[in-house]
Write a protein that holds these residues in place. Structure first.
Motif, PDB file in Angstrom:
ATOM      1  N   CYS A  30     -10.274  10.284   0.687  1.00 24.29           N
ATOM      2  CA  CYS A  30      -9.362   9.823   1.731  1.00 24.29           C
ATOM      3  C   CYS A  30      -9.298  10.847   2.876  1.00 24.29           C
ATOM      4  O   CYS A  30      -9.348  10.474   4.051  1.00 24.29           O
ATOM      5  CB  CYS A  30      -7.990   9.600   1.096  1.00 24.29           C
ATOM      6  N   GLU A  77       0.460  -3.701  -4.913  1.00 21.45           N
ATOM      7  CA  GLU A  77       0.241  -2.601  -3.963  1.00 21.45           C
ATOM      8  C   GLU A  77      -1.232  -2.204  -3.939  1.00 21.45           C
ATOM      9  O   GLU A  77      -1.792  -1.912  -2.888  1.00 21.45           O
ATOM     10  CB  GLU A  77       1.105  -1.381  -4.312  1.00 21.45           C
ATOM     11  N   HIS A  78      -1.856  -2.177  -5.128  1.00 17.57           N
ATOM     12  CA  HIS A  78      -3.286  -1.857  -5.191  1.00 17.57           C
ATOM     13  C   HIS A  78      -4.090  -2.899  -4.408  1.00 17.57           C
ATOM     14  O   HIS A  78      -4.953  -2.558  -3.602  1.00 17.57           O
ATOM     15  CB  HIS A  78      -3.767  -1.855  -6.649  1.00 17.57           C
ATOM     16  N   VAL A  81      -3.626  -2.640  -0.503  1.00 17.63           N
ATOM     17  CA  VAL A  81      -4.275  -1.532   0.202  1.00 17.63           C
ATOM     18  C   VAL A  81      -5.794  -1.707   0.190  1.00 17.63           C
ATOM     19  O   VAL A  81      -6.474  -1.388   1.172  1.00 17.63           O
ATOM     20  CB  VAL A  81      -3.819  -0.150  -0.333  1.00 17.63           C
ATOM     21  N   GLU A 106      -2.998   6.754   8.296  1.00 15.78           N
ATOM     22  CA  GLU A 106      -1.964   6.057   7.519  1.00 15.78           C
ATOM     23  C   GLU A 106      -2.187   6.065   6.009  1.00 15.78           C
ATOM     24  O   GLU A 106      -1.220   6.020   5.242  1.00 15.78           O
ATOM     25  CB  GLU A 106      -1.801   4.629   8.040  1.00 15.78           C
ATOM     26  N   LEU A 107      -3.446   6.150   5.575  1.00 20.32           N
ATOM     27  CA  LEU A 107      -3.686   6.115   4.118  1.00 20.32           C
ATOM     28  C   LEU A 107      -3.047   7.270   3.353  1.00 20.32           C
ATOM     29  O   LEU A 107      -2.495   7.049   2.270  1.00 20.32           O
ATOM     30  CB  LEU A 107      -5.190   6.071   3.814  1.00 20.32           C
ATOM     31  N   TRP A 110       0.480   6.302   2.821  1.00 22.60           N
ATOM     32  CA  TRP A 110       0.556   5.246   1.789  1.00 22.60           C
ATOM     33  C   TRP A 110       0.408   5.874   0.407  1.00 22.60           C
ATOM     34  O   TRP A 110       1.173   5.588  -0.506  1.00 22.60           O
ATOM     35  CB  TRP A 110      -0.554   4.187   1.992  1.00 22.60           C
ATOM     36  N   PHE A 111      -0.599   6.749   0.267  1.00 20.08           N
ATOM     37  CA  PHE A 111      -0.890   7.313  -1.060  1.00 20.08           C
ATOM     38  C   PHE A 111       0.278   8.165  -1.568  1.00 20.08           C
ATOM     39  O   PHE A 111       0.661   8.059  -2.727  1.00 20.08           O
ATOM     40  CB  PHE A 111      -2.181   8.140  -1.003  1.00 20.08           C
ATOM     41  N   HIS A 113       3.392   7.920  -0.890  1.00 18.23           N
ATOM     42  CA  HIS A 113       4.479   7.026  -1.277  1.00 18.23           C
ATOM     43  C   HIS A 113       4.151   6.315  -2.599  1.00 18.23           C
ATOM     44  O   HIS A 113       5.001   6.192  -3.483  1.00 18.23           O
ATOM     45  CB  HIS A 113       4.742   6.009  -0.163  1.00 18.23           C
ATOM     46  N   HIS A 114       2.913   5.876  -2.731  1.00 20.10           N
ATOM     47  CA  HIS A 114       2.492   5.168  -3.952  1.00 20.10           C
ATOM     48  C   HIS A 114       2.582   6.090  -5.173  1.00 20.10           C
ATOM     49  O   HIS A 114       3.035   5.682  -6.241  1.00 20.10           O
ATOM     50  CB  HIS A 114       1.065   4.636  -3.773  1.00 20.10           C
TER      51      HIS A 114
END
Ligand SMILES: [Fe+2]
Ligand SMILES: [Fe+2]
Length: 150
Positions: A30, A77-78, A81, A106-107, A110-111, A113-114
């Motif tokens: 990422c 969620e998976h 994304v 942004e990834l 996201w990660f 938070h996930h």
């Protein structure tokens, strides 16, 4: 610019080794998206997509094996994304180069938070219910993670 310094840190560790190892690989792939080389962006994104499919399948399987209650939400969620990654890939190839930068920015958010929410809940659930895991290797890893000092 801060984006370039994003990487693995203990802040992302869930003290569950099989998941942490997979997450280290996600973070590396990422973070590589922010390299300033448009010619190789799609290849770097493809590497992340291939990783993510296996990463998410592994977690989905753990959820199925342990009857993890919020599995549907986590799986969604998976899927969402992955859909974004594939859509960005398609549109970057059609010439929307700015989407590559936005995804790279942004990834990581996201990660983080996930990991803090869905993956954290799953790791804790698995650590507290090792008997539910069918996979002996994973059960052993959970026991090892539990016996490690925090
Ligand atoms: Fe994960
Ligand atoms: Fe996850």
């Amino acid at each position: 610019m801060e984006q370039n310094s994003w990487g693995w840190s203990d802040r992302l560790s869930l003290s569950f080794e099989p998941m942490d190892d997979t997450h280290k690989e996600f973070v590396e792939l990422c973070a590589a998206l922010s390299e300033d080389n448009p010619a190789t962006f799609v290849a770097r994104l493809d590497a992340l997509i291939v990783h993510s499919i296996a990463h998410f399948e592994q977690e989905n399987q753990w959820m199925a094996e342990t009857a993890f209650p919020p599995a549907g939400c986590h799986r969604q969620e998976h899927d969402a994304v992955l859909e974004v990654m594939q859509e960005v890939r398609r549109r970057v190839e059609l010439g929307e180069a700015d989407l590559a930068t936005r995804l790279a920015e942004e990834l990581p958010l996201w990660f983080e938070h996930h990991v803090d929410t869905m993956d954290n809940m799953l790791a804790r659930f698995m650590a507290s219910n090792p008997e539910k895991l069918a996979d002996v290797a994973v059960t052993t890893a959970v026991n090892a993670a539990q016996s490690q000092p925090a």
